[in-house]
Design an enzyme around this catalytic site. Sequence first.
Site, short mmCIF file in Angstrom:
data_model
loop_
_atom_site.label_atom_id
_atom_site.label_comp_id
_atom_site.label_asym_id
_atom_site.label_seq_id
_atom_site.Cartn_x
_atom_site.Cartn_y
_atom_site.Cartn_z
N PRO A 88 0.82 -1.22 0.00
CA PRO A 88 0.00 0.00 0.00
C PRO A 88 0.86 1.28 0.00
O PRO A 88 0.36 2.36 -0.33
CB PRO A 88 -0.81 -0.09 1.29
CG PRO A 88 -0.69 -1.50 1.76
CD PRO A 88 0.55 -2.07 1.15
N GLU A 115 2.12 -9.14 8.62
CA GLU A 115 2.04 -7.68 8.82
C GLU A 115 2.93 -6.92 7.84
O GLU A 115 2.94 -5.70 7.82
CB GLU A 115 2.42 -7.31 10.26
CG GLU A 115 1.41 -7.78 11.30
CD GLU A 115 -0.02 -7.39 10.96
OE1 GLU A 115 -0.28 -6.20 10.76
OE2 GLU A 115 -0.87 -8.30 10.88
N ARG A 153 -1.79 -7.46 -21.76
CA ARG A 153 -2.67 -7.07 -22.88
C ARG A 153 -2.09 -5.97 -23.75
O ARG A 153 -2.56 -5.74 -24.85
CB ARG A 153 -4.08 -6.72 -22.37
CG ARG A 153 -4.13 -5.54 -21.45
CD ARG A 153 -5.52 -5.37 -20.88
NE ARG A 153 -6.47 -4.98 -21.90
CZ ARG A 153 -6.49 -3.78 -22.48
NH1 ARG A 153 -5.62 -2.86 -22.15
NH2 ARG A 153 -7.38 -3.51 -23.40
N ASP A 168 -8.32 1.72 -26.15
CA ASP A 168 -8.79 1.65 -24.77
C ASP A 168 -9.28 2.92 -24.15
O ASP A 168 -8.84 3.99 -24.50
CB ASP A 168 -7.62 1.27 -23.87
CG ASP A 168 -7.38 -0.18 -23.93
OD1 ASP A 168 -8.20 -0.86 -24.54
OD2 ASP A 168 -6.38 -0.60 -23.36
#
Length: 248
Positions: A88, A115, A153, A168
Site C-alpha cells: 500500500p 504484517e 494485454r 482503450d
Amino acid sequence: MKFVVLTIFPEMIDPFLGSGMLRLAAERNIIDARALNIRDYAEGKHRPTDDKPYGGGCGMVMKPEPLSRAIGAASEIAPTAKRILLTPQGRPFNQAMAHEFAASDGLIFICGRYEGVDERICQELVDEEVSIGDYVMTGGELAATVIIDAVTRLLPGVLGGDESAAKDSFSGGLLEHAHYTRPYTFEGKSVPDVLMSGNHANIEKWRRKTSLIRTFLKRPDLLEKRAFSREEKDVLTEWCRRIEEIVG
Ligand code: 4H7
C-alpha cells in the site's frame, strides 16, 4: 516477457496464469509467467516464512532469508527483470505504468503477507514499491495478478486489431464510449439511432462525443491532466450553452 511471482500462496496465482488471455499469451510464447513458492526457500522442519517483530507487537513479519533466496532464484530465471514489491506504500499503479512495465525486460513480483516484509528486503532487494490502489489487502498476490493482466494485454500479438489496446479507455486519456448489442430493445430501452444508421463517420463522431461527456460526468479529474482538440472544445462549449439555458 518474463513474470515471476514470489508468494507463499502459488495456488492463488496458477489458475489465473492458466486462463484466458494469459494462457493464450503463454501458448504464443509472448510471456513466460510462473509463481515460485517462498516456502521452498525456507529452512527447518516447519519451513517458517515469518517471525515475531523486533520491538514487540502483534502479528508476524515476513522473514528476510527465505525471501532473499527466492528473489535470487527469480533473478536467475529473469536476470534483467525489475523487482517489484506490492505494498500500500508504493507508487500508485496506472495505465502509464502499465505501458512502462510492458516496455521493460521482465518483472519479479514480491507478495508480502502477515504484517509486512522485513525492511532490509525492501531497501536492498527491491527496485520499486508499487500499490494498486488505496486499500488494504491480506497479501500482494491479487495486486501482482492485476499488474500482469494490465501489462500483458499491451504486449504485441496478445490482442487482435479490433480489441487493440490503442482503442482503450485511458489510451486517449478518456473513458470508453457506450457499447450496445442485440436485442435492439431491452427492458423498454432501444439502441441510439446513430448506431443503426450505418454512417461510420457519424458513429465515430458520436463515440468521441460520448467518451468526452462520460469522462466529464464520471471522472472529471481525468480531464484536468489533458489538452483538448478543437472538436472536443466545441462539444464542451455546446454542453455549457445547453446547461446555461436550463439553469437560466
Ligand atoms: C507488503 C507490505 C498491496 C504487502 C505490507 C499489498 C494492499 C496492496 C502487504 C502488506 C497489500 C495494494 C500487510 C499491509 C497486512 C496491510 C494489514 C500485503 N495490501 N500488508 N497489512 N494496495 N497487503 O497494492
